[in-house]
Design a protein around this motif. Structure first.
Motif, PDB file in Angstrom:
ATOM      1  N   GLY A  66     -16.958  46.168  54.670  1.00 34.79           N
ATOM      2  CA  GLY A  66     -15.639  46.651  54.262  1.00 34.79           C
ATOM      3  C   GLY A  66     -15.504  48.167  54.305  1.00 34.79           C
ATOM      4  N   LEU A  67     -16.354  48.832  55.078  1.00 30.48           N
ATOM      5  CA  LEU A  67     -16.280  50.293  55.165  1.00 30.48           C
ATOM      6  C   LEU A  67     -15.115  50.709  56.057  1.00 30.48           C
ATOM      7  CD1 LEU A  67     -20.063  51.247  55.630  1.00 30.48           C
ATOM      8  CD2 LEU A  67     -18.746  51.165  53.510  1.00 30.48           C
ATOM      9  N   SER A  68     -14.520  51.852  55.725  1.00 27.33           N
ATOM     10  CA  SER A  68     -13.446  52.389  56.555  1.00 27.33           C
ATOM     11  C   SER A  68     -14.048  53.017  57.807  1.00 27.33           C
ATOM     12  CB  SER A  68     -12.655  53.444  55.782  1.00 27.33           C
ATOM     13  OG  SER A  68     -13.462  54.594  55.561  1.00 27.33           O
ATOM     14  N   TYR A  69     -13.198  53.278  58.806  1.00 28.50           N
ATOM     15  CA  TYR A  69     -13.672  53.910  60.042  1.00 28.50           C
ATOM     16  C   TYR A  69     -14.299  55.271  59.737  1.00 28.50           C
ATOM     17  CZ  TYR A  69     -11.084  50.403  62.778  1.00 28.50           C
ATOM     18  OH  TYR A  69     -10.627  49.240  63.346  1.00 28.50           O
ATOM     19  N   LYS A  70     -13.692  56.001  58.819  1.00 26.59           N
ATOM     20  CA  LYS A  70     -14.195  57.330  58.448  1.00 26.59           C
ATOM     21  C   LYS A  70     -15.576  57.226  57.809  1.00 26.59           C
ATOM     22  CE  LYS A  70     -12.766  61.527  56.063  1.00 26.59           C
ATOM     23  NZ  LYS A  70     -11.741  62.170  55.257  1.00 26.59           N
ATOM     24  N   GLU A  71     -15.760  56.247  56.912  1.00 31.18           N
ATOM     25  CA  GLU A  71     -17.056  56.055  56.245  1.00 31.18           C
ATOM     26  C   GLU A  71     -18.127  55.676  57.270  1.00 31.18           C
ATOM     27  OE1 GLU A  71     -15.826  54.442  51.789  1.00 31.18           O
ATOM     28  OE2 GLU A  71     -15.598  53.081  53.497  1.00 31.18           O
TER      29      GLU A  71
ATOM     30  N   LEU B  98     -19.082  58.786  59.304  1.00 30.79           N
ATOM     31  CA  LEU B  98     -19.969  59.668  58.539  1.00 30.79           C
ATOM     32  C   LEU B  98     -21.384  59.089  58.458  1.00 30.79           C
ATOM     33  CD1 LEU B  98     -17.650  60.751  55.569  1.00 30.79           C
ATOM     34  CD2 LEU B  98     -18.560  62.219  57.382  1.00 30.79           C
ATOM     35  N   ARG B  99     -21.483  57.788  58.209  1.00 31.60           N
ATOM     36  CA  ARG B  99     -22.782  57.135  58.086  1.00 31.60           C
ATOM     37  C   ARG B  99     -23.548  57.159  59.412  1.00 31.60           C
ATOM     38  NH1 ARG B  99     -23.636  51.347  55.091  1.00 31.60           N
ATOM     39  NH2 ARG B  99     -23.122  52.593  53.278  1.00 31.60           N
ATOM     40  N   LYS B 100     -22.853  56.959  60.516  1.00 24.76           N
ATOM     41  CA  LYS B 100     -23.506  56.887  61.830  1.00 24.76           C
ATOM     42  C   LYS B 100     -23.575  58.235  62.548  1.00 24.76           C
ATOM     43  CE  LYS B 100     -24.642  52.614  62.246  1.00 24.76           C
ATOM     44  NZ  LYS B 100     -26.032  52.286  62.438  1.00 24.76           N
ATOM     45  N   GLY B 101     -22.884  59.237  62.005  1.00 27.49           N
ATOM     46  CA  GLY B 101     -22.895  60.556  62.640  1.00 27.49           C
ATOM     47  C   GLY B 101     -22.131  60.572  63.959  1.00 27.49           C
ATOM     48  N   ILE B 102     -21.030  59.825  64.017  1.00 31.49           N
ATOM     49  CA  ILE B 102     -20.198  59.768  65.222  1.00 31.49           C
ATOM     50  C   ILE B 102     -18.740  60.038  64.821  1.00 31.49           C
ATOM     51  CG2 ILE B 102     -21.692  58.200  66.531  1.00 31.49           C
ATOM     52  CD1 ILE B 102     -19.938  55.868  65.619  1.00 31.49           C
ATOM     53  N   SER B 103     -17.876  60.178  65.786  1.00 26.93           N
ATOM     54  CA  SER B 103     -16.467  60.453  65.487  1.00 26.93           C
ATOM     55  C   SER B 103     -15.741  59.160  65.108  1.00 26.93           C
ATOM     56  CB  SER B 103     -15.786  61.097  66.695  1.00 26.93           C
ATOM     57  OG  SER B 103     -15.626  60.150  67.719  1.00 26.93           O
ATOM     58  N   VAL B 104     -14.636  59.329  64.425  1.00 26.04           N
ATOM     59  CA  VAL B 104     -13.800  58.191  64.045  1.00 26.04           C
ATOM     60  C   VAL B 104     -13.277  57.507  65.309  1.00 26.04           C
ATOM     61  CG1 VAL B 104     -11.650  57.509  62.885  1.00 26.04           C
ATOM     62  CG2 VAL B 104     -13.157  59.178  61.810  1.00 26.04           C
ATOM     63  N   LYS B 105     -12.960  58.294  66.331  1.00 22.77           N
ATOM     64  CA  LYS B 105     -12.470  57.753  67.596  1.00 22.77           C
ATOM     65  C   LYS B 105     -13.513  56.822  68.240  1.00 22.77           C
ATOM     66  CE  LYS B 105      -8.937  57.912  70.329  1.00 22.77           C
ATOM     67  NZ  LYS B 105      -7.780  57.158  69.948  1.00 22.77           N
ATOM     68  N   THR B 106     -14.785  57.214  68.154  1.00 21.79           N
ATOM     69  CA  THR B 106     -15.865  56.385  68.696  1.00 21.79           C
ATOM     70  C   THR B 106     -15.964  55.070  67.916  1.00 21.79           C
ATOM     71  OG1 THR B 106     -17.054  58.366  69.366  1.00 21.79           O
ATOM     72  CG2 THR B 106     -18.326  56.331  69.260  1.00 21.79           C
ATOM     73  N   VAL B 107     -15.806  55.131  66.600  1.00 17.24           N
ATOM     74  CA  VAL B 107     -15.809  53.927  65.762  1.00 17.24           C
ATOM     75  C   VAL B 107     -14.661  53.013  66.204  1.00 17.24           C
ATOM     76  CG1 VAL B 107     -15.486  53.016  63.424  1.00 17.24           C
ATOM     77  CG2 VAL B 107     -16.911  55.039  63.787  1.00 17.24           C
ATOM     78  N   GLU B 108     -13.477  53.593  66.384  1.00 18.32           N
ATOM     79  CA  GLU B 108     -12.319  52.815  66.831  1.00 18.32           C
ATOM     80  C   GLU B 108     -12.587  52.122  68.166  1.00 18.32           C
ATOM     81  OE1 GLU B 108      -8.966  55.461  66.936  1.00 18.32           O
ATOM     82  OE2 GLU B 108      -8.888  55.627  64.745  1.00 18.32           O
ATOM     83  N   LEU B 109     -13.222  52.819  69.085  1.00 18.81           N
ATOM     84  CA  LEU B 109     -13.523  52.236  70.396  1.00 18.81           C
ATOM     85  C   LEU B 109     -14.485  51.050  70.280  1.00 18.81           C
ATOM     86  CD1 LEU B 109     -13.835  55.464  72.591  1.00 18.81           C
ATOM     87  CD2 LEU B 109     -12.086  53.686  72.754  1.00 18.81           C
ATOM     88  N   HIS B 110     -15.550  51.220  69.464  1.00 19.98           N
ATOM     89  CA  HIS B 110     -16.517  50.125  69.261  1.00 19.98           C
ATOM     90  C   HIS B 110     -15.843  48.903  68.627  1.00 19.98           C
ATOM     91  CE1 HIS B 110     -20.373  51.801  70.501  1.00 19.98           C
ATOM     92  NE2 HIS B 110     -20.006  52.974  69.962  1.00 19.98           N
ATOM     93  N   ILE B 111     -15.025  49.142  67.599  1.00 18.11           N
ATOM     94  CA  ILE B 111     -14.327  48.040  66.914  1.00 18.11           C
ATOM     95  C   ILE B 111     -13.362  47.364  67.887  1.00 18.11           C
ATOM     96  CG2 ILE B 111     -12.698  47.446  65.052  1.00 18.11           C
ATOM     97  CD1 ILE B 111     -15.404  48.177  63.918  1.00 18.11           C
ATOM     98  N   SER B 112     -12.613  48.151  68.630  1.00 18.09           N
ATOM     99  CA  SER B 112     -11.662  47.617  69.595  1.00 18.09           C
ATOM    100  C   SER B 112     -12.371  46.773  70.653  1.00 18.09           C
ATOM    101  CB  SER B 112     -10.898  48.768  70.242  1.00 18.09           C
ATOM    102  OG  SER B 112     -10.010  48.279  71.213  1.00 18.09           O
ATOM    103  N   LYS B 113     -13.491  47.289  71.143  1.00 12.54           N
ATOM    104  CA  LYS B 113     -14.283  46.561  72.144  1.00 12.54           C
ATOM    105  C   LYS B 113     -14.740  45.209  71.580  1.00 12.54           C
ATOM    106  CE  LYS B 113     -18.499  47.335  74.850  1.00 12.54           C
ATOM    107  NZ  LYS B 113     -19.585  48.300  75.062  1.00 12.54           N
TER     108      LYS B 113
END
Length: 167
Positions: free
Chosen positions: A131-136, A139-154
């Motif tokens: 249940g972590l937010s994209y921002k969390e 921060l935890r993975k040391g990547i950008s929020v945009k990169t998180v969005e891409l992984h989730i979208s994929k």
């Protein structure tokens, strides 16, 4: 009373009361076969107890009516019990089918995880399972929020495509 006398007496009672009892049963039950069967059972009970029943017309009629009413009540009780068992069986089957479907869905999800890159799986699970937010996650993975969005979208696109049969 001899057997012959019993047969003749019973035959007379049957002839004089059958139609009235059948009509009463049919009026309540609304089913021809069941009404006939219950009236037959009523006369069988009379046959078994004919020597014990007072032979005046009023006693015989009362005996037949009370016996018929009890047979109808027994029929309703049996039908209710049968219905409960059928409903319980259907509920169990539906529950089994639901569990089977969920088990199959979970297996399919696990299989989809094997197709995804490990990093995408980690990010997706952090989002959906933790249940972590994209921002969390970023921060935890040391990547950008945009990169998180891409992984989730994929991951979502692959899940949507592979789980089409479950939707």
């Amino acid at each position: 009373m001899s057997l012959q006398e019993k047969k003749e007496y019973f035959s007379t009672l049957f002839d004089s009361h059958y139609r009235k009892l059948y009509n009463y049963a049919y009026k309540i039950l609304g089913e021809k076969d069941i009404s006939e069967e219950i009236v037959q059972e009523t006369f069988i009970k009379l046959w078994e107890n004919v020597e014990k029943v007072n032979t005046d017309k009023r006693s015989i009629e009362s005996y037949l009516i009370v016996t018929l009413k009890n047979k109808i009540i027994d029929h309703y009780r049996k039908e209710q019990t049968k219905k409960k068992h059928i409903d319980l069986y259907k509920l169990n089957r539906n529950t089994e089918n639901l569990i089977d479907s969920e088990w199959e869905l979970l297996g399919q999800i696990e299989q989809i995880y094997t197709f995804l890159p490990e990093k995408t799986v980690e990010i997706f699970k952090l989002s959906r399972n933790k249940g972590l937010s994209y921002k969390e996650i970023a921060l935890r993975k040391g990547i950008s929020v945009k990169t998180v969005e891409l992984h989730i979208s994929k991951a979502l696109n692959i899940f949507k495509r592979e789980l089409k049969s479950f939707l």
